[in-house]
Design an enzyme around this catalytic site. Structure first.
Site, PDB file in Angstrom:
ATOM      1  N   GLU A   1      46.243  50.095 105.379  1.00  0.00           N
ATOM      2  CA  GLU A   1      47.005  51.259 104.928  1.00  0.00           C
ATOM      3  C   GLU A   1      46.248  52.545 105.275  1.00  0.00           C
ATOM      4  O   GLU A   1      45.064  52.679 104.938  1.00  0.00           O
ATOM      5  CB  GLU A   1      47.233  51.173 103.413  1.00  0.00           C
ATOM      6  CG  GLU A   1      48.006  49.930 103.015  1.00  0.00           C
ATOM      7  CD  GLU A   1      47.874  49.581 101.535  1.00  0.00           C
ATOM      8  OE1 GLU A   1      48.536  48.617 101.099  1.00  0.00           O
ATOM      9  OE2 GLU A   1      47.108  50.273 100.821  1.00  0.00           O
TER      10      GLU A   1
ATOM     11  N   GLU B   1      49.951  44.663  99.787  1.00  0.00           N
ATOM     12  CA  GLU B   1      48.763  43.873 100.110  1.00  0.00           C
ATOM     13  C   GLU B   1      49.114  42.428 100.433  1.00  0.00           C
ATOM     14  O   GLU B   1      48.549  41.831 101.365  1.00  0.00           O
ATOM     15  CB  GLU B   1      47.756  43.941  98.954  1.00  0.00           C
ATOM     16  CG  GLU B   1      46.895  45.184  98.924  1.00  0.00           C
ATOM     17  CD  GLU B   1      47.668  46.437  98.519  1.00  0.00           C
ATOM     18  OE1 GLU B   1      48.755  46.300  97.909  1.00  0.00           O
ATOM     19  OE2 GLU B   1      47.195  47.547  98.801  1.00  0.00           O
TER      20      GLU B   1
ATOM     21  N   PHE C   1      41.183  49.484  98.477  1.00  0.00           N
ATOM     22  CA  PHE C   1      40.213  49.296  97.396  1.00  0.00           C
ATOM     23  C   PHE C   1      40.134  47.803  97.099  1.00  0.00           C
ATOM     24  O   PHE C   1      41.162  47.122  97.047  1.00  0.00           O
ATOM     25  CB  PHE C   1      40.621  50.048  96.125  1.00  0.00           C
ATOM     26  CG  PHE C   1      40.406  51.531  96.200  1.00  0.00           C
ATOM     27  CD1 PHE C   1      39.232  52.109  95.742  1.00  0.00           C
ATOM     28  CD2 PHE C   1      41.384  52.347  96.744  1.00  0.00           C
ATOM     29  CE1 PHE C   1      39.030  53.473  95.819  1.00  0.00           C
ATOM     30  CE2 PHE C   1      41.200  53.719  96.823  1.00  0.00           C
ATOM     31  CZ  PHE C   1      40.015  54.286  96.369  1.00  0.00           C
TER      32      PHE C   1
ATOM     33  N   HIS D   1      39.954  50.990  90.242  1.00  0.00           N
ATOM     34  CA  HIS D   1      39.503  51.321  91.597  1.00  0.00           C
ATOM     35  C   HIS D   1      37.983  51.223  91.721  1.00  0.00           C
ATOM     36  O   HIS D   1      37.408  51.776  92.657  1.00  0.00           O
ATOM     37  CB  HIS D   1      39.938  52.741  91.978  1.00  0.00           C
ATOM     38  CG  HIS D   1      41.408  52.912  92.149  1.00  0.00           C
ATOM     39  ND1 HIS D   1      42.286  52.853  91.088  1.00  0.00           N
ATOM     40  CD2 HIS D   1      42.159  53.135  93.267  1.00  0.00           C
ATOM     41  CE1 HIS D   1      43.524  53.047  91.528  1.00  0.00           C
ATOM     42  NE2 HIS D   1      43.473  53.215  92.855  1.00  0.00           N
TER      43      HIS D   1
END
Length: 682
Positions: free
Chosen positions: A31, A62, A85, A131
């Site tokens: 991404e 994902e 992440f 994150h």
């Protein structure tokens, strides 16, 4: 001019560019990976410009990205997949577990799956609970899935190449590590590689290892900082950092883990089911009889990761956690070395199942005194049973049994023994009683007296002999110089008295001197340094002040740690506790090591001046006399004042006379200037 090492993010970017040049079938999915953005952390910068048909920006799915990567690999391609992440890897876990990893072997033959998931992980940036996680442990143990982690010591091209060839794989990349430079060594630490590619990075300091710490690359910068701090406190920490986390291969590093007093593992994830736990389990199985203590496991607190940076620091494993964990473990009882013996023959007499030998407790002593047995001959013991007190030149260490059975004591109390000497034997608890104790051939005999039979003699205690060894080395190796000043302390004495009355703390001149000396650390850091070579001084982050104590049973120099940031009342509490330990002779080795400067207290009445000895590898020792009356002329009028002499002995290779005088003036002003006393006494 020496070119600095590249930052980790730069090294990763170069590795990807090189791989794309070497592998025409390689694709990169992710991404926002296209230029000019180049990925969330700029790892893919320039790749889409150079290879527009092979770098593909994907929708925010994902699971979908992972499925496409699996399909490309099954069709004969190679794929590097960037997860924005690492936390988001949870969304592709089903594809990793049930498609990518299983496809290698579930079709009746081995299918190559050159897929590498790059996962930025870890906290330290204030990104919050979703994150900032270290998710490595959730991927451990999946068949066919290899796990790697970037480190400051491993070439990322080697890691990525190995991962593609051994794939499928996950490469974890600590986000904080991105901005740090690759590390190949400096004046204190050097890096070598152990084992086949990608191998273990072995980071060694200036001396033999007291502690070996195994950690993934994301913890390496914190571990290296902790090694520097511990070195200032006299503890030598070496690092072992793997290029590949799983499958775990310890064969090549096992020889490095047999000798240190402590083996530890550290990782940023929360405890439970981790890489470190697997390392500890395997080491306990394979090195149990060589370990002096259980493997120390260090991890972050059992918590989600806060967004607030100061709260995040409290949760995540940091340098201070490694330092305090190691020092705490070194103060714990020590396991003996237990050597198994062959099974007993059927003679009716119990043969020992194991022998217990004296471990190496520090790098200064080759012999110890068997101070006191904590069990009786014939007692049954467990591995954690406190067995014996061994006295080193400065401390008493409690040694545990380390084995189960009935113990047979082979050495009498008050006997001096060498490192590795057999202390006891252990037989099965149900075996017949062993025969009478025999002499231990590894006992070190005391030197015979040489004085005439009718002469009066004074025999040096172990503490005095330890002091003698330190003093002899100091005189032999340190080119010392000395400077002294006189300090008026009337205002200080009055201020300390009022503070003691108001606070209830017992604060006097020793506490004030320790606090004033520590307060000079920011401006005179090199006076608090530790000599690590003829031309290298390691500078500590904080002042740890050793203080001389002699209550009639030997001279000790215990350490008051982190004095610069602590109140004078806290320092007073520490000194009182240390005085009681000096009186009882109960110090551990950790309490007597790690000082960055020493204060010699000579407060007896009538003492005018004492020239102390620099305690190698420190470079300075401060001396202070007791208060005495003096007459000063102020405005032409004689005035009675109370003064002390403040002295500084210093290694002239590191400190010159001007620095010494400036340092003493700074300390003296803290003790005498009314405007600075309130800051001192707080």
């Amino acid at each position: 001019m020496t070119t600095p090492e590249p930052r980790v993010v730069e090294a990763l970017n170069r590795a990807l560019h090189r791989l794309f040049a070497e592998r025409p079938g390689l694709h990169l999915l992710g991404e926002d990976v296209l230029d000019p953005y180049g990925g969330a952390f700029k790892v893919t910068k320039g790749l889409s410009t150079a290879h527009p048909d092979r770098v593909l920006s994907t929708p925010l799915s994902e699971a979908g990205i992972a499925g496409v990567a699996a399909g490309l690999a099954l069709a004969g391609g190679e794929v590097v997949l960037e997860v924005m992440f690492g936390d988001f890897a949870a969304l592709m876990f089903d594809q990793v577990l049930n498609l990518i990893s299983k496809s290698v072997t579930m079709y009746g033959h081995v299918v190559p799956m050159p897929v590498v998931l790059r996962c930025p992980v870890g906290g330290g940036r204030g990104y919050g609970p979703t994150h900032s996680q270290s998710v490595q442990k959730h991927f451990l143990g999946i068949p066919n899935l290899a796990l790697y982690e970037t480190t400051p010591f491993h070439d990322p091209h080697v890691l990525l190449t190995h991962a593609l060839d051994e794939g499928p794989a996950v490469l974890f990349e600590d986000k904080v590590l991105y901005t740090r430079r690759m590390f190949t060594g400096d004046d204190l630490f050097r890096v070598t590689t152990t084992g086949p590619s990608p191998g273990w990075a072995h980071v060694t300091g200036p001396g033999p290892a007291d502690v070996v710490l195994l950690c993934p690359g994301g913890v390496a910068h914190r571990a290296l900082a902790a090694a520097r701090t511990l070195l200032d406190q006299g503890v030598h920490l070496h690092l072992l950092v793997p290029g590949r986390l799983h499958p775990l291969d310890l064969d090549d590093v096992l020889p490095l883990l047999r000798q240190p007093r402590l083996v530890a593992v550290a990782e940023e994830s929360t405890a439970g089911g981790t890489w470190g736990a697997e390392v500890a389990a395997q080491l306990h199985e394979r090195l149990w009889h060589d370990l002096s203590a259980p493997v120390l496991r260090l991890s972050s607190k059992d918590s989600i990761i806060p967004s607030s940076r100061h709260l995040e620091d409290q949760v995540l494993l940091g340098e201070h956690d490694i330092v305090s964990g190691v020092l705490g473990a070194l103060r714990s009882p020590v396991r003996t070395h237990v050597a198994e013996k062959p099974a007993a023959a059927s003679t009716g007499v119990a043969r020992p199942a194991a022998t217990i030998t004296a471990p190496k407790l520090n790098n200064n002593d080759e012999t110890y005194l068997v101070l006191a047995w904590l069990v009786q001959d014939g007692d049954e013991v467990e591995p954690s049973t406190p067995l014996v007190e061994l006295e080193t030149s400065k401390a008493v260490e409690v040694v545990e049994a380390g084995v189960t059975g009935r113990v047979r004591l082979l050495v009498q109390e008050n006997t001096e023994i060498g490192v590795g000497a057999v202390l006891a034997e252990v037989v099965d608890a149900d075996a017949p009683e062993p025969p009478a104790t025999t002499a231990n051939p590894t006992v070190v005999a005391a030197e015979p007296a040489t004085a005439p039979a009718d002469a009066r003699t004074h025999v040096l205690s172990r503490a005095q002999r330890g002091t003698a060894a330190v003093v002899t080395r100091a005189h032999r190796e340190v080119p010392a110089a000395f400077t002294a000043v006189e300090v008026v302390v009337d205002v200080l004495t009055d201020r300390l008295r009022r503070y003691s009355d108001d606070s209830g703390a017992q604060v006097g001149l020793p506490e004030a001197v320790v606090k004033a000396v520590a307060g000079a650390h920011p401006d005179f850091a090199h006076l608090f340094g530790t000599l690590t070579g003829d031309h290298v001084v390691s500078l500590p982050d904080a002042p740890h002040v050793a203080v001389t104590m002699d209550v009639g049973n030997g001279l000790y120099t215990p350490v008051v740690r982190d004095c610069g940031q602590r109140s004078i009342a806290d320092i007073a509490d520490d000194l009182m506790d240390l005085r009681m330990k000096a009186y009882r002779g109960e110090f551990t080795a950790g309490e007597l090591t790690g000082g960055t400067i020493t204060v010699s207290l000579n407060l007896d009445e009538g003492v005018l001046l004492v020239q102390p000895i620099v305690m190698w590898p420190q470079v300075c020792m401060v001396s202070v006399s007791g208060p005495r009356a003096s007459i000063a002329i102020e405005d032409g009028v004689p005035v009675r004042r109370s003064v002390v002499t403040l002295g500084l002995a210093y290694d002239h290779r590191v400190v010159n006379g001007r620095d010494a005088a400036a340092f003493l003036r700074a300390v003296a002003e803290s003790l005498s200037d009314p405007q600075r006393l309130d800051k001192l006494v707080e």
